[in-house]
Design a protein around this motif. Structure first.
Motif, mmCIF file in Angstrom:
data_model
loop_
_atom_site.group_PDB
_atom_site.id
_atom_site.type_symbol
_atom_site.label_atom_id
_atom_site.label_comp_id
_atom_site.label_asym_id
_atom_site.label_seq_id
_atom_site.Cartn_x
_atom_site.Cartn_y
_atom_site.Cartn_z
ATOM 1 N N ASP A 197 0.845 -1.216 0.000
ATOM 2 C CA ASP A 197 0.000 0.000 0.000
ATOM 3 C C ASP A 197 0.872 1.254 0.000
ATOM 4 O O ASP A 197 0.579 2.240 -0.673
ATOM 5 C CB ASP A 197 -0.916 0.008 1.224
ATOM 6 N N GLU A 198 1.963 1.202 0.797
ATOM 7 C CA GLU A 198 2.864 2.352 0.899
ATOM 8 C C GLU A 198 3.518 2.652 -0.442
ATOM 9 O O GLU A 198 3.657 3.813 -0.849
ATOM 10 C CB GLU A 198 3.928 2.089 1.959
ATOM 11 N N GLN A 199 3.920 1.578 -1.134
ATOM 12 C CA GLN A 199 4.533 1.759 -2.452
ATOM 13 C C GLN A 199 3.543 2.347 -3.440
ATOM 14 O O GLN A 199 3.901 3.208 -4.272
ATOM 15 C CB GLN A 199 5.064 0.418 -2.976
ATOM 16 N N ALA A 200 2.304 1.894 -3.323
ATOM 17 C CA ALA A 200 1.284 2.432 -4.232
ATOM 18 C C ALA A 200 1.028 3.904 -3.946
ATOM 19 O O ALA A 200 0.875 4.721 -4.868
ATOM 20 C CB ALA A 200 -0.013 1.629 -4.081
ATOM 21 N N ARG A 201 0.991 4.276 -2.666
ATOM 22 C CA ARG A 201 0.781 5.686 -2.301
ATOM 23 C C ARG A 201 1.960 6.555 -2.716
ATOM 24 O O ARG A 201 1.789 7.689 -3.149
ATOM 25 C CB ARG A 201 0.559 5.797 -0.794
ATOM 26 N N ALA A 202 3.185 5.974 -2.549
ATOM 27 C CA ALA A 202 4.387 6.750 -2.888
ATOM 28 C C ALA A 202 4.415 7.114 -4.364
ATOM 29 O O ALA A 202 4.858 8.213 -4.747
ATOM 30 C CB ALA A 202 5.638 5.958 -2.508
ATOM 31 N N SER A 203 3.939 6.193 -5.203
ATOM 32 C CA SER A 203 3.961 6.463 -6.641
ATOM 33 C C SER A 203 2.949 7.544 -7.020
ATOM 34 O O SER A 203 3.065 8.184 -8.060
ATOM 35 C CB SER A 203 3.654 5.178 -7.419
#
Length: 219
Positions: free
Chosen positions: A49-55
């Motif tokens: 989820d964090e990676q998706a938000r970071a992008s």
């Protein structure tokens, strides 16, 4: 089926403190491993989820994150947490493998002690089985003898064969050399159930018989 003894007066394995402590430790390791593996799954989901938000992070969010870091506020590092929990899980797996051996050895030692405690009673009951086999063989012979006697009187065989001999066995005679399983079982069980006094008496009888045979050979 009756219990091993009517009043065993012997503790259950899981009630013995030295075994209980090791078994509980193994159970605790398993429980902690289950929690750790669940935590790893949760952390992986959070990391994705964090990676998706970071992008998709906005400029304002990037600025706010930088300000938090400059202010010394700790940012949760999910990757590091995953690494730590994975290391803990591997350590627990190794501990479980080692603790299983400890529990196994404790069980084996206490089982030997239990076997020693119940040995005399077990031999007594084995002797009963041995005696039952001998009685069954004697009963079989009596049943056969009656039918043979009737035929010797000249009558046709009309009575059914009722001697008890299990399928694939030719005889229940424990002394028959071709008795196969029956003879082998009888010798082993009889030797096991024999008391020390009986064993000594048999040895003396055999020694006496051997002396008589030697004397007979000399005359």
């Amino acid at each position: 089926m009756k219990p091993i003894v009517e009043n065993p007066n012997y503790p259950r394995l899981d009630s013995i403190p030295e075994y209980r402590a090791e078994a509980d430790k193994l159970a605790r390791f398993h429980a902690e491993l289950t929690k750790c593996e669940s935590r790893i799954i949760e952390l992986h989901a959070a990391w994705c989820d964090e990676q998706a938000r970071a992008s998709a992070q906005t400029d304002a969010e990037r600025i706010a994150e930088a300000e938090r870091l400059l202010a010394g506020k700790q940012v949760q590092d999910l990757a590091e947490q995953i690494k730590q929990n994975t290391s803990l899980a591997e350590s627990l797996k190794r501990a479980i493998a080692a603790q299983k051996i400890v529990v196994r050895d404790a069980r084996a030692n206490l089982s030997r002690a239990a076997a020693k405690h119940f040995s005399a009673e077990h031999k007594r009951r084995t002797k009963r089985v041995v005696d039952a086999l001998l009685e069954l063989h004697a009963a079989n012979e009596e049943e056969q003898s009656l039918r043979d006697s009737i035929e010797l009187l000249g009558y046709d065989a009309q009575l059914p064969f009722m001697a008890f001999v299990p399928p694939n066995l030719d005889t229940m005679n424990p002394h028959e050399k071709s008795g196969g399983f029956i003879r082998a079982w009888y010798r082993e069980a009889n030797e096991y159930a024999m008391t020390e006094a009986q064993r000594q008496a048999n040895a003396e009888q055999e020694a006496s018989a051997s002396r008589r045979r030697k004397l007979a050979a000399l005359t």
